[in-house]
Design a protein around this motif. Structure first.
Motif, short mmCIF file in Angstrom:
data_model
loop_
_atom_site.label_atom_id
_atom_site.label_comp_id
_atom_site.label_asym_id
_atom_site.label_seq_id
_atom_site.Cartn_x
_atom_site.Cartn_y
_atom_site.Cartn_z
N LEU A 228 10.07 22.34 34.06
CA LEU A 228 10.75 23.52 32.78
C LEU A 228 10.62 22.73 31.42
CD1 LEU A 228 14.33 23.23 34.65
CD2 LEU A 228 12.66 25.52 34.54
N ASP A 229 9.94 22.05 31.09
CA ASP A 229 10.02 21.40 29.77
C ASP A 229 7.98 22.28 29.55
OD1 ASP A 229 11.66 20.64 29.44
OD2 ASP A 229 11.28 18.71 29.02
N GLU A 230 7.61 22.31 30.56
CA GLU A 230 5.78 23.41 30.10
C GLU A 230 5.73 24.24 30.54
OE1 GLU A 230 1.68 21.34 30.89
OE2 GLU A 230 2.78 20.72 32.12
N LEU A 231 6.50 24.86 31.24
CA LEU A 231 6.86 25.87 31.35
C LEU A 231 7.17 27.23 29.61
CD1 LEU A 231 6.85 28.88 33.09
CD2 LEU A 231 9.02 28.71 33.56
N SER A 232 8.72 26.21 29.55
CA SER A 232 8.68 26.55 28.66
C SER A 232 7.77 26.39 27.17
CB SER A 232 10.47 25.41 28.01
OG SER A 232 11.03 25.92 28.43
N PHE A 233 7.45 25.52 27.14
CA PHE A 233 6.11 25.50 25.86
C PHE A 233 5.36 26.48 25.75
CE2 PHE A 233 2.09 24.08 24.88
CZ PHE A 233 2.38 22.86 23.64
N HIS A 234 4.57 26.81 26.93
CA HIS A 234 4.08 27.84 27.15
C HIS A 234 4.43 29.42 26.57
CE1 HIS A 234 0.30 26.19 27.78
NE2 HIS A 234 1.19 25.07 28.58
N LEU A 235 5.66 29.07 27.55
CA LEU A 235 5.93 30.93 27.23
C LEU A 235 7.01 31.08 26.17
CD1 LEU A 235 7.50 33.57 28.45
CD2 LEU A 235 10.00 31.82 29.33
N LEU A 260 17.20 28.63 35.98
CA LEU A 260 16.09 28.70 35.14
C LEU A 260 16.34 28.66 34.31
CD1 LEU A 260 13.01 30.85 37.07
CD2 LEU A 260 12.81 28.51 36.43
N HIS A 261 17.26 29.91 33.86
CA HIS A 261 18.16 30.43 32.48
C HIS A 261 17.93 29.65 31.57
CE1 HIS A 261 20.50 32.70 30.10
NE2 HIS A 261 20.11 33.34 29.65
N GLY A 262 18.85 28.84 31.61
CA GLY A 262 19.69 27.66 30.50
C GLY A 262 18.63 26.87 29.88
N PRO A 263 17.87 26.14 30.67
CA PRO A 263 16.38 25.78 29.32
C PRO A 263 15.36 26.38 29.14
CG PRO A 263 16.83 24.74 32.19
CD PRO A 263 17.69 25.62 31.52
N LEU A 264 14.80 27.68 29.66
CA LEU A 264 14.36 28.56 29.47
C LEU A 264 15.05 29.51 27.70
CD1 LEU A 264 12.37 30.52 32.37
CD2 LEU A 264 11.61 28.64 30.43
N ARG A 265 16.50 29.62 27.94
CA ARG A 265 17.30 30.00 26.67
C ARG A 265 16.95 29.11 26.15
NH1 ARG A 265 17.50 34.72 25.04
NH2 ARG A 265 16.75 33.88 23.87
N ARG A 266 17.21 28.36 25.82
CA ARG A 266 17.19 26.78 25.06
C ARG A 266 16.13 26.98 24.29
NH1 ARG A 266 21.01 24.55 28.68
NH2 ARG A 266 18.97 23.60 30.17
N ALA A 267 15.16 26.62 24.87
CA ALA A 267 13.62 26.70 24.02
C ALA A 267 13.48 27.65 23.29
CB ALA A 267 12.63 26.51 25.95
#
Length: 325
Positions: A228-235, A260-267
């Protein structure tokens, strides 16, 4: 006289979905078969053609097949499919030509699966009215599609949004694809499962097992957090470049949307000056097939111009996506 019908095919890395609709877009039947990528491109295509013939015979006997719309992993062209390593031999398979030979007289239109899905979301789904919008596909593989002005951005080679090939670190600069690990090998449903499988109980089969196990197993939780961290970085970086109004997420991993939603939303909220909306796609699991059907319906409505030898089109080549009721 019976109305003609249209066939839609979605070739994925693990399964191939097929559906038949009438001229008004009413679905008459559908079926899903394993892609069995390990058996190679010709075998995968033969399995799909056989399933299509059986489906047509069952739901549309004696009715003319007027057009076929196809969504596929990779970038389809007249002589092969580029950027499709998940099915050995797919790059050298003249997919449209083979389908025209298998179904004589039918018009054939092809598109990249994620772009076909994004077209459906832009026309009638979660990205309708969003300019620009981003469609993020989290399935067996990884890709995005950019929607601008209500249309999917193809790119000069049809490769817009192929972030699975992205660089992951500074040391990757200047290296060829064979010399580095592309993003998709770390951030995709397939990669997530492969990285966590040694920590999963016997019988685990896919990424959904990783999400289910993570709350109860620190080792699995660590694998998921890295993913999730690496996905968030690129998104986040992609969102900075595009400044989308909304990001819609589709693909099999959306079944674990709460995780999925929480980590992506925070990033997104932490990094972006104007954070976009983040929502699941309106058709998270079958948008590529809907896009294939839309391509087929659009082809069926085109004036007769002699189909033999005509090059395949893409989702962005057709005159808007045909709406499917």
């Amino acid at each position: 006289m019976p109305q003609p019908v249209v066939l839609g095919i979605d070739f994925g890395g693990t399964k191939t979905a097929l559906a038949v609709v009438d001229a008004h877009g009413t679905r008459l039947g559908s079926v899903t078969v394993p892609t069995a990528a390990e058996q190679g491109a010709e075998s995968s295509l033969k399995r799909a053609v056989s399933a299509a013939r059986e489906l047509l015979a069952e739901v549309a006997p004696a009715r003319e097949l007027t057009a076929i719309g196809v969504a596929t992993i990779g970038i389809p062209g007249e002589t092969g499919v580029e950027l499709a390593p998940n099915i050995p031999g797919w790059s050298g398979l003249a997919l449209g030509r083979e389908l025209r030979a298998a179904f004589p007289g039918a018009r054939v239109r092809l598109a990249t699966d994620v772009k076909a899905a994004a077209g459906v979301e832009a026309e009638e789904g979660a990205l309708r009215g969003c300019d620009p919008g981003l469609y993020l596909n989290l399935g067996t593989g990884l890709a995005v599609a950019i929607v601008a002005g209500g249309r999917v951005v193809s790119g000069s080679n049809g490769a817009s949004g192929e972030i699975g090939y992205a660089l992951r670190r500074l040391a990757d600069v200047g290296l060829t694809l064979d010399e580095r690990t592309p993003l998709e090998d770390v951030v995709s449903g397939k990669a997530l499962f492969e990285n966590a499988v040694r920590h999963l109980p016997p019988g685990a089969t896919g990424a959904e097992d990783v999400f289910a196990r993570a709350p109860h197993d620190p080792q699995v939780a660590e694998v998921l957090a890295d993913f999730l961290d690496e996905l968030s970085f690129h998104l986040v970086n992609l969102a900075l470049a595009v400044d989308p109004r909304r990001i819609a997420v589709g693909g099999g991993l959306v079944r674990s949307w709460d995780a999925l939603h929480g980590p992506l939303r925070r990033a997104l909220d932490a990094a972006l000056p104007f954070p976009p909306e983040l929502v699941p796609a309106a058709h998270p699991y079958d948008a590529p097939l809907l896009g294939a059907l839309a391509l087929g319906l659009a082809a069926a409505r085109e004036p007769d111009s002699g189909e033999v030898g005509k090059a395949e089109g893409s989702a962005t080549d057709s005159p808007e996506h045909a709406r499917i009721p």
